[in-house]
Design a protein around this motif. Structure first.
Motif, PDB file in Angstrom:
ATOM      1  N   PRO A   4       0.872  -1.232  -0.006  1.00 18.51           N
ATOM      2  CA  PRO A   4       0.161  -0.146   0.060  1.00 18.51           C
ATOM      3  C   PRO A   4       0.944   1.378  -0.012  1.00 18.51           C
ATOM      4  CG  PRO A   4      -0.629  -1.648   1.799  1.00 18.51           C
ATOM      5  CD  PRO A   4       0.655  -2.102   1.122  1.00 18.51           C
ATOM      6  N   CYS A   5       0.478   2.428  -0.633  1.00 22.37           N
ATOM      7  CA  CYS A   5       1.233   3.313  -0.889  1.00 22.37           C
ATOM      8  C   CYS A   5       1.175   4.408   0.210  1.00 22.37           C
ATOM      9  CB  CYS A   5       0.681   4.382  -1.967  1.00 22.37           C
ATOM     10  SG  CYS A   5       0.799   3.391  -3.539  1.00 22.37           S
ATOM     11  N   GLU A   6       2.426   4.691   0.681  1.00 25.15           N
ATOM     12  CA  GLU A   6       2.856   5.360   1.938  1.00 25.15           C
ATOM     13  C   GLU A   6       2.510   7.097   1.735  1.00 25.15           C
ATOM     14  OE1 GLU A   6       6.372   4.604   3.826  1.00 25.15           O
ATOM     15  OE2 GLU A   6       5.609   2.854   4.754  1.00 25.15           O
ATOM     16  N   ASN A  13      -7.429   9.054 -14.151  1.00 20.77           N
ATOM     17  CA  ASN A  13      -6.438   7.978 -13.711  1.00 20.77           C
ATOM     18  C   ASN A  13      -6.748   7.188 -12.547  1.00 20.77           C
ATOM     19  OD1 ASN A  13      -4.175   7.833 -15.575  1.00 20.77           O
ATOM     20  ND2 ASN A  13      -4.183   9.836 -14.681  1.00 20.77           N
ATOM     21  N   MET A  14      -8.257   7.745 -12.040  1.00 20.36           N
ATOM     22  CA  MET A  14      -8.578   7.255 -10.441  1.00 20.36           C
ATOM     23  C   MET A  14      -8.368   5.608 -10.567  1.00 20.36           C
ATOM     24  SD  MET A  14     -11.823   8.568  -8.656  1.00 20.36           S
ATOM     25  CE  MET A  14     -11.244  10.125  -8.200  1.00 20.36           C
ATOM     26  N   GLN A  22      -4.475   1.270 -12.245  1.00 19.64           N
ATOM     27  CA  GLN A  22      -3.064   0.909 -11.396  1.00 19.64           C
ATOM     28  C   GLN A  22      -2.188   1.883 -11.724  1.00 19.64           C
ATOM     29  OE1 GLN A  22      -2.130  -3.117 -10.688  1.00 19.64           O
ATOM     30  NE2 GLN A  22      -3.862  -3.771 -11.984  1.00 19.64           N
ATOM     31  N   GLN A  23      -1.556   2.358 -10.411  1.00 17.33           N
ATOM     32  CA  GLN A  23      -0.568   3.313 -10.423  1.00 17.33           C
ATOM     33  C   GLN A  23       0.622   3.102  -9.630  1.00 17.33           C
ATOM     34  OE1 GLN A  23      -3.041   6.797 -10.226  1.00 17.33           O
ATOM     35  NE2 GLN A  23      -1.840   7.807 -11.526  1.00 17.33           N
ATOM     36  N   GLU A  24       1.869   3.306 -10.007  1.00 15.42           N
ATOM     37  CA  GLU A  24       2.922   3.170  -8.907  1.00 15.42           C
ATOM     38  C   GLU A  24       2.900   4.140  -7.906  1.00 15.42           C
ATOM     39  OE1 GLU A  24       5.058   0.692  -9.106  1.00 15.42           O
ATOM     40  OE2 GLU A  24       3.933   0.005 -10.757  1.00 15.42           O
ATOM     41  N   VAL A  80       1.702   8.205  -7.719  1.00 12.43           N
ATOM     42  CA  VAL A  80       0.769   8.610  -6.674  1.00 12.43           C
ATOM     43  C   VAL A  80       1.191   9.681  -5.782  1.00 12.43           C
ATOM     44  CG1 VAL A  80      -0.997   7.911  -5.105  1.00 12.43           C
ATOM     45  CG2 VAL A  80      -0.432   6.271  -6.913  1.00 12.43           C
TER      46      VAL A  80
END
Lengths: 355, 100
Positions: free
Chosen positions: A46-48, A276-277, A280-282, A286
């Motif tokens: 998960p993105c921090e 882009n919601m 999938q994104q890096e 994000v």
């Protein structure tokens, strides 16, 4: 404001007791695999968003509070001026007063939203919906009223012959009423859905609907109206033989330039995010996107402190009234300090207000 | 007028107070899925991320025994197999505990 933006719908209104996580852990499994046969480094975690967090630590307490305070002072001064010194006489006055009210409500809702987001909505779900609704409503009414001001100036300068008929106080009050009702209508999704969604489909629709409305109605519509009206105004002014015209043209250009500079960057990031919601994104991307959003949003908020300067205090009459307020405040404080007694706030210059 | 000055001062203090307590508590979201398969026996537990909340994609987050978190696609078969195994394990614990 916001992770405060209006696009972060969903979990916002949840209070502490509603954790929906289904967390299972087994502490009794003693399997002794060392190599699980996969590369730990290929995992997507998960993105921090650590850069954005660090930025928000600065922007939140310092920059946003400065904006709120300046916005509060500027817009209250405009309202005080209309309340005690200058009755709203023209169409423009009515619009300026309404813009100041919208901006004032906006800067009042902002700190409350940020505070509540920190403490998982201590004021409850109703307050959450109400505050976000008020925020959204004032965003729309503020922007649309700026468009109204541009049409008012267009009628006054370009359609000067019709202006007596069209620029009545009654019309402007009716128009303001409709602007507020319209802003309320566009904010209904915020009032209704600022909570956990009931199904995936509503979630997808509302998550796209809210930022798209914000971009279309809250930015492009007023921008188009302003560009059309002010272009016509400038063309008419350039033809006129008047010494004042250069100043007027500069004012118009400043109004449009500030509007674009404040809102275009934020709306571009909103648009990019909306497009882009669901892809999938890096995490790196994000994070950059969130940083861009925090910065551009702050610039957009700045607009509500600039409105009083750009629209009200740029006028000579308004500045004179403003000078009088400062004088009255000054006189009152002098009396207060020198006598150390409470004063009723009325000054001796004949103005008839008491606070 | 004194009232106004007091109001401005109070608001200033309130605003600074409100914003100063601002520490980021924004929840973390999965924005992409792990490629490849994680063996079920490397997984300790899971949580569910749905698009119905703050985050924008649905995901199952697996917690590995090495202490990492992995975002995975709930549409994939192996993901649900691992989820089922964890569920069964929980059910077994329930049965054992309630018998005792």
């Amino acid at each position: 404001m916001k992770s405060m933006s209006m696009t972060n719908l969903g979990v916002k209104c949840r209070t502490d007791g509603q954790e929906a996580m289904e967390n299972l852990t087994d502490s009794f499994d003693n399997s002794t695999y060392d190599d699980y046969g996969y590369d730990e480094y290929e995992l997507k975690e998960p993105c921090e968003m650590s850069n954005n967090h660090r930025l928000e630590l600065v922007v939140g307490p310092y920059i946003h509070s400065i904006i709120c305070i300046l916005g509060f002072i500027g817009n209250s001064l405009v309202i005080i001026t209309y309340a005690f010194y200058k009755r709203a006489k023209s169409m423009t006055d009515v619009y300026l007063l309404n813009v100041a009210i919208a901006d004032l409500l906006f800067v009042l809702a902002l700190p409350l939203i940020i505070y509540n987001e920190e403490y998982s909505w201590v004021m409850g779900t109703a307050a959450c919906k109400l505050l976000h609704g008020v925020y959204s409503m004032n965003l729309y009414s503020g922007m649309l009223l700026l468009a109204c001001i541009s049409t008012d100036r267009y009628i006054a300068i370009v359609q000067a012959r019709r202006s007596f008929r069209l620029r009545s106080l009654l019309y402007s009050r009716v128009i303001c009423f409709f602007v507020w009702v319209f802003a309320l209508g566009v904010s209904i999704p915020t009032f209704v859905y600022y909570e956990v969604f009931t199904s995936n489909n509503t979630a997808w629709r509302v998550k796209i609907l809210v930022p798209s409305t914000q971009i279309a109605v809250g930015f492009f519509l007023p921008l188009l109206i302003m560009v059309f009206c002010y272009t016509s105004v400038i063309i008419t002014l350039m033809r006129a033989k008047n010494f004042q015209r250069h100043k007027a043209v500069r004012v118009v250009l400043a109004v449009v330039a500030v509007f674009i500079a404040c809102h275009l960057p934020y709306n571009i990031t909103l648009l990019y995010e909306a497009v882009n919601m669901f892809n999938q994104q890096e995490c790196g991307m994000v994070d950059i996107q969130q940083v861009a959003k925090t910065v551009t949003k702050t610039i957009a908020y700045l607009h509500c402190c600039l409105n009083p300067v750009l629209y009200a205090f740029i006028g000579v009459k308004f500045r004179n009234h403003f000078r009088k307020i400062v004088q009255d405040l000054w006189v009152t404080s002098e009396i207060y300090v020198s006598t150390r007694r409470s004063v009723d706030g009325s000054s001796d210059n004949g103005s008839s207000f008491t606070m | 007028m004194v009232l106004i000055r007091t109001a401005v001062l109070a608001l200033m203090l309130l605003t600074i107070g409100l914003f100063a307590s601002h520490t980021s508590a924004v929840s973390e979201c999965c924005r992409s899925y792990t490629r490849g398969i994680i063996p079920c026996n490397a997984i300790k537990g899971y949580s569910v991320q749905t698009v119905k909340e703050l985050c924008h994609i649905n995901a199952i987050i697996f917690y590995t025994k090495k202490g990492r978190a992995a975002c995975t696609n709930p549409a994939l078969g192996w993901v649900m197999t691992c989820v089922d195994r964890l569920r069964n394990k929980a059910q077994m614990v329930h049965n054992r505990t309630s018998q005792a």
